[in-house]
Design a protein around this motif. Structure first.
Motif, PDB file in Angstrom:
ATOM      1  N   LYS A  43       0.839  -1.202   0.000  1.00  8.67           N
ATOM      2  CA  LYS A  43       0.000   0.000   0.000  1.00  8.67           C
ATOM      3  C   LYS A  43       0.878   1.257   0.000  1.00  8.67           C
ATOM      4  O   LYS A  43       0.615   2.212  -0.745  1.00  8.67           O
ATOM      5  CB  LYS A  43      -0.918  -0.015   1.216  1.00  8.67           C
ATOM      6  CG  LYS A  43      -1.855   1.162   1.304  1.00  8.67           C
ATOM      7  CD  LYS A  43      -2.739   1.058   2.529  1.00  8.67           C
ATOM      8  CE  LYS A  43      -3.613   2.297   2.667  1.00  8.67           C
ATOM      9  NZ  LYS A  43      -4.415   2.265   3.896  1.00  8.67           N
ATOM     10  N   ASN A  72       1.112   4.109  -3.002  1.00  7.24           N
ATOM     11  CA  ASN A  72       0.857   5.504  -2.678  1.00  7.24           C
ATOM     12  C   ASN A  72       2.024   6.394  -3.126  1.00  7.24           C
ATOM     13  O   ASN A  72       1.814   7.427  -3.763  1.00  7.24           O
ATOM     14  CB  ASN A  72       0.605   5.645  -1.173  1.00  7.24           C
ATOM     15  CG  ASN A  72       0.266   7.052  -0.750  1.00  7.24           C
ATOM     16  OD1 ASN A  72      -0.130   7.901  -1.552  1.00  7.24           O
ATOM     17  ND2 ASN A  72       0.408   7.317   0.530  1.00  7.24           N
ATOM     18  N   TYR A  73       3.236   5.979  -2.823  1.00  7.97           N
ATOM     19  CA  TYR A  73       4.401   6.798  -3.175  1.00  7.97           C
ATOM     20  C   TYR A  73       4.760   6.689  -4.648  1.00  7.97           C
ATOM     21  O   TYR A  73       5.343   7.619  -5.204  1.00  7.97           O
ATOM     22  CB  TYR A  73       5.583   6.501  -2.243  1.00  7.97           C
ATOM     23  CG  TYR A  73       5.462   7.350  -1.011  1.00  7.97           C
ATOM     24  CD1 TYR A  73       6.037   8.610  -0.951  1.00  7.97           C
ATOM     25  CD2 TYR A  73       4.701   6.929   0.070  1.00  7.97           C
ATOM     26  CE1 TYR A  73       5.885   9.421   0.158  1.00  7.97           C
ATOM     27  CE2 TYR A  73       4.531   7.729   1.177  1.00  7.97           C
ATOM     28  CZ  TYR A  73       5.123   8.972   1.221  1.00  7.97           C
ATOM     29  OH  TYR A  73       4.959   9.782   2.320  1.00  7.97           O
TER      30      TYR A  73
END
Length: 164
Positions: free
Chosen positions: A108, A112-113
């Motif tokens: 996750k 996200n990054y």
């Protein structure tokens, strides 16, 4: 990096009875690995001046979050070591549940990054960065795995070994 990590793992599993000393040693080693990793990423990325400042700001943010999540993995490994000789079914189940949660949290975080890095780097440089991250993480996990013995589960229904 490999020699340093090997020393950490040997020290960690050689001193499992001295939990605080191990944790202190691991923190010093993690700080050293952080510096080495940053140098390796810098060498791989070859950033332009325009890319450099936003990349390193985002990199540092990402590494801070990775550190927090990876601390959970260190705790799982330490608990495995502490319970190796007396692994109950409950502890084994708990460790596996936490390991799966760790894997999910890492994925996750990377997703996200990935989106954030794509805003400041080309898709090719973003891919290259995550390849470098993955290679470094794989080396570290390999080194850890090399020193963690497989659990001798024998008959899973039998009573755990008694401590001496």
């Amino acid at each position: 990096m490999k020699r340093l990590l090997t020393a950490v793992i040997i020290a960690a599993f050689g001193l499992t009875g001295f939990s605080q000393q191990v944790n202190d040693y691991l923190e010093v080693t993690r700080a050293a690995l952080k510096t080495e990793k940053k140098a390796m990423i810098a060498e791989v990325m070859q950033l332009s001046q325009e890319e450099s400042e936003p990349f390193w700001a985002l990199y540092n943010e990402f590494q801070g979050k990775l550190y927090t999540v990876n601390t959970k993995y260190v705790k799982i490994v330490n608990e495995f070591a502490e319970n190796y000789d007396n692994m109950s079914e409950e502890i084994a189940k708990d460790l596996m549940t936490r390991l799966f949660a760790f894997d999910s949290e890492i994925l996750k975080l990377k997703k996200n990054y990935h989106t954030k890095f794509m805003k400041i780097l080309s898709p090719q440089k973003t891919l290259m960065y995550f390849q470098a991250e993955n290679k470094i993480a794989t080396i570290v996990k390999y080194e850890i795995a090399e020193y963690i013995p497989l659990l001798d589960a024998g008959d899973s229904k039998k009573e755990p070994k008694k401590k001496k």
